[in-house]
Structures are given as structure tokens and as C-alpha cells.
Design an enzyme around this catalytic site. Structure first.
Site, PDB file in Angstrom:
ATOM      1  N   GLY A 108       0.808  -1.217   0.000  1.00 26.36           N
ATOM      2  CA  GLY A 108       0.000   0.000   0.000  1.00 26.36           C
ATOM      3  C   GLY A 108       0.837   1.261   0.000  1.00 26.36           C
ATOM      4  O   GLY A 108       2.026   1.234   0.354  1.00 26.36           O
ATOM      5  N   ASN A 109       0.226   2.353  -0.421  1.00 25.01           N
ATOM      6  CA  ASN A 109       0.906   3.643  -0.392  1.00 25.01           C
ATOM      7  C   ASN A 109      -0.110   4.775  -0.314  1.00 25.01           C
ATOM      8  O   ASN A 109      -1.250   4.634  -0.741  1.00 25.01           O
ATOM      9  CB  ASN A 109       1.860   3.813  -1.586  1.00 25.01           C
ATOM     10  CG  ASN A 109       1.449   2.990  -2.782  1.00 25.01           C
ATOM     11  OD1 ASN A 109       0.564   3.389  -3.515  1.00 25.01           O
ATOM     12  ND2 ASN A 109       2.052   1.820  -2.955  1.00 25.01           N
TER      13      ASN A 109
ATOM     14  N   SER B 256       9.113   3.598   0.094  1.00 24.44           N
ATOM     15  CA  SER B 256       9.067   2.208  -0.325  1.00 24.44           C
ATOM     16  C   SER B 256       9.512   1.315   0.839  1.00 24.44           C
ATOM     17  O   SER B 256      10.405   1.681   1.600  1.00 24.44           O
ATOM     18  CB  SER B 256      10.034   2.054  -1.510  1.00 24.44           C
ATOM     19  OG  SER B 256      10.050   0.736  -1.948  1.00 24.44           O
ATOM     20  N   GLY B 257       8.863   0.170   1.001  1.00 26.79           N
ATOM     21  CA  GLY B 257       9.343  -0.852   1.924  1.00 26.79           C
ATOM     22  C   GLY B 257       9.130  -0.592   3.401  1.00 26.79           C
ATOM     23  O   GLY B 257       9.861  -1.140   4.228  1.00 26.79           O
TER      24      GLY B 257
ATOM     25  N   SER C  60       7.652   5.517  -2.688  1.00 31.75           N
ATOM     26  CA  SER C  60       6.848   4.368  -3.104  1.00 31.75           C
ATOM     27  C   SER C  60       7.054   4.038  -4.577  1.00 31.75           C
ATOM     28  O   SER C  60       7.139   4.929  -5.419  1.00 31.75           O
ATOM     29  CB  SER C  60       5.368   4.690  -2.874  1.00 31.75           C
ATOM     30  OG  SER C  60       4.573   3.763  -3.570  1.00 31.75           O
TER      31      SER C  60
ATOM     32  N   GLU D 215       4.922   2.987  -6.443  1.00 37.40           N
ATOM     33  CA  GLU D 215       3.716   3.402  -7.162  1.00 37.40           C
ATOM     34  C   GLU D 215       3.605   4.923  -7.326  1.00 37.40           C
ATOM     35  O   GLU D 215       2.540   5.432  -7.668  1.00 37.40           O
ATOM     36  CB  GLU D 215       2.462   2.879  -6.450  1.00 37.40           C
ATOM     37  CG  GLU D 215       2.335   1.371  -6.375  1.00 37.40           C
ATOM     38  CD  GLU D 215       2.118   0.670  -7.716  1.00 37.40           C
ATOM     39  OE1 GLU D 215       2.201   1.336  -8.769  1.00 37.40           O
ATOM     40  OE2 GLU D 215       1.886  -0.547  -7.694  1.00 37.40           O
TER      41      GLU D 215
ATOM     42  N   HIS E 243      -3.627   3.831  -2.059  1.00 34.61           N
ATOM     43  CA  HIS E 243      -3.619   2.527  -2.730  1.00 34.61           C
ATOM     44  C   HIS E 243      -3.466   1.460  -1.654  1.00 34.61           C
ATOM     45  O   HIS E 243      -2.585   1.556  -0.799  1.00 34.61           O
ATOM     46  CB  HIS E 243      -2.485   2.446  -3.737  1.00 34.61           C
ATOM     47  CG  HIS E 243      -2.179   1.045  -4.169  1.00 34.61           C
ATOM     48  ND1 HIS E 243      -3.146   0.210  -4.695  1.00 34.61           N
ATOM     49  CD2 HIS E 243      -1.038   0.311  -4.123  1.00 34.61           C
ATOM     50  CE1 HIS E 243      -2.597  -0.963  -4.942  1.00 34.61           C
ATOM     51  NE2 HIS E 243      -1.325  -0.936  -4.606  1.00 34.61           N
TER      52      HIS E 243
ATOM     53  N   HIS F 260      -4.630  -3.007  -0.546  1.00 34.07           N
ATOM     54  CA  HIS F 260      -4.989  -4.344  -1.029  1.00 34.07           C
ATOM     55  C   HIS F 260      -6.094  -4.914  -0.129  1.00 34.07           C
ATOM     56  O   HIS F 260      -5.869  -5.901   0.574  1.00 34.07           O
ATOM     57  CB  HIS F 260      -3.774  -5.283  -0.988  1.00 34.07           C
ATOM     58  CG  HIS F 260      -2.605  -4.834  -1.819  1.00 34.07           C
ATOM     59  ND1 HIS F 260      -1.351  -5.367  -1.672  1.00 34.07           N
ATOM     60  CD2 HIS F 260      -2.502  -3.915  -2.805  1.00 34.07           C
ATOM     61  CE1 HIS F 260      -0.520  -4.791  -2.526  1.00 34.07           C
ATOM     62  NE2 HIS F 260      -1.194  -3.900  -3.220  1.00 34.07           N
TER      63      HIS F 260
ATOM     64  N   HIS G 145      -4.587  -7.226  -8.306  1.00 33.90           N
ATOM     65  CA  HIS G 145      -3.664  -6.424  -7.497  1.00 33.90           C
ATOM     66  C   HIS G 145      -4.321  -5.810  -6.263  1.00 33.90           C
ATOM     67  O   HIS G 145      -3.971  -6.162  -5.144  1.00 33.90           O
ATOM     68  CB  HIS G 145      -3.054  -5.356  -8.425  1.00 33.90           C
ATOM     69  CG  HIS G 145      -2.057  -4.471  -7.769  1.00 33.90           C
ATOM     70  ND1 HIS G 145      -1.312  -3.544  -8.461  1.00 33.90           N
ATOM     71  CD2 HIS G 145      -1.678  -4.341  -6.477  1.00 33.90           C
ATOM     72  CE1 HIS G 145      -0.519  -2.910  -7.630  1.00 33.90           C
ATOM     73  NE2 HIS G 145      -0.730  -3.369  -6.417  1.00 33.90           N
TER      74      HIS G 145
HETATM   75 ZN   LIG Z   1      -0.132  -2.641  -4.554  1.00 31.48          ZN
END
Ligand SMILES: [Zn+2]
Length: 215
Positions: A31-32, A47-48, A76, A78, A97, A99, A160
Site C-alpha cells: 500500500g501507499n 518504499s518498503g 513508493s 507506485e 492505494h 490491497h 492487485h
Molecule cells: Zn499494490
């Protein structure tokens, strides 16, 4: 630069991350979250990093124009998907974003959330389209997402997850929550064997009630 506003937004992003993680809408480092800071800059999660443990100083600043950062750190993967939405939607100030399990199951099955079953879903979203699959983090995914988001505030990403956009971060998070409830409600009603669609006249009435229809 209004540093107080930036600090407040960084705190809001960490709170949003904790909320998404606690609600089970993201796992591990998935997610972001991003927020438009001003005409030039966007704040985005790194990121991460686990969204439940995110700290305000870890959030990165990227240029809206080209995604470059103002210093160290890896934004990120994304980021392109977030920035393309801000570029074409001046009304949008936050993008999330995630999941969410039920929504992602619909996305994996290739089913858009367009069945007119729940009144609030129609008032909030109109419909939730399905963006065709592209590799996460690619410009191709950003292109496909922006096509759907130019006239929607939420979409499923095939195989996704999901993406939502809001005038505020509170709104973008709320829409992600509501998107997952829609998917869960639809899933459960189908398990019972019947999801009764609303009538065409009721659907038209609900569409007319939408507070922020995207043009
Ligand atoms: Zn994703």
C-alpha cells in the site's frame, strides 16, 4: 513553504497508514498514501515501510512534474500512479492505494464493482471500474489507472488491489473503507444466493444525489 501545514499533513499520513493497517486493508509493506502539498510538491509514503509503523520524518517529498525527490530516500514504487492522478485531477488532494481482501478478490476475478445493489455505494462512487492488469510500479499501470480515475474516485486494479482519491486524505481513506465494505457486502449477499439490484428509477435518483460527481 508553510512548514506547519507540511508537518500536519505528514502526521495525517502516518495516522492514515495506521488506520489502513489496523483495518486489515494492507499487509506488511503493501500500500501507499500521498497528499498534494502545493503546486510543486506531493508528500508520499516511502518504499518498503510497514504502514502501521510509519513515522512522519520517513515520508518523502516528490516533485509533481517528474517524481524526483528533494533529497534522500526511496519513494513508493507506485509514485507514477499517484502523480498522474494529481496532474489530471486538480480537485484531488489525496490518493490511497491498498490491497483490501474482498475488493482484491473481485479484482482477481476480473469483476468490477458496478452492480447497483447498495444505495450508499451509488451515491459515493457511481460505480467502481476495474483497471486492466499491468505490472505494479510501471508507467503502463499509471496510464491505465489515470484513464479510469479521470471520471471516477475509486477503481479496482486487476490481480492487485484498489485505489481511491479524495479532496482530503480523510475522504480518500473513507472511500477505501467504503469500497471494501461494498465488496464484502456484495460477496456475502451472493453467498446467500441473491443480490437484488435497485430499480432503474431508484438508481437515477441516487445518481442525482451524488455530492461530487466527477465530470
Ligand atoms: Zn499494490
Amino acid at each position: 513553504m508553510d512548514w506547519q501545514r507540511e508537518l500536519r499533513l505528514r502526521q495525517e499520513i502516518t495516522q492514515a497508514g495506521r488506520r489502513l493497517w489496523q483495518d486489515g486493508l494492507v499487509a506488511h509493506t503493501d500500500g501507499n498514501i500521498s497528499v498534494r502539498l502545493d503546486d510543486e510538491w506531493v508528500l508520499i509514503t516511502p518504499s518498503g515501510v510497514n504502514k502501521g509503523a510509519l513515522k512522519p520524518h520517513q515520508i518523502l517529498k516528490v516533485r509533481l512534474q517528474d517524481g524526483s525527490t528533494d533529497g534522500n530516500g526511496k519513494p513508493s514504487v507506485e509514485t507514477p500512479m499517484h502523480l498522474t492522478i494529481y496532474r489530471i485531477r486538480p480537485d484531488i488532494n489525496a490518493v490511497v492505494h491498498a490491497h483490501p481482501p474482498f475488493a482484491t478478490a473481485f479484482a482477481a476475478a476480473g469483476i468490477a464493482l458496478t452492480e447497483p445493489v447498495f444505495p450508499e455505494m451509488i451515491v459515493r462512487f457511481g460505480e467502481i471500474p476495474l483497471v486492466p492488469y499491468a505490472t505494479p510500479g510501471t508507467d503502463r499501470l499509471a496510464e491505465l489507472v489515470v484513464e479510469a480515475m479521470q471520471d471516477h474516485d475509486a477503481a479496482l486494479l486487476q490481480n492487485h488491489g484498489a485505489i481511491t482519491a479524495g479532496r482530503t486524505l480523510e475522504e480518500a481513506c473513507g472511500l477505501m473503507e467504503a469500497l471494501e465494505w461494498t465488496a464484502k457486502g456484495l460477496w456475502l449477499s451472493k453467498a446467500l444466493g441473491n443480490a437484488i439490484p435497485l430499480t432503474p428509477s431508484e438508481i437515477a435518483r441516487l445518481f442525482a444525489m451524488r455530492p461530487n460527481p466527477v465530470r
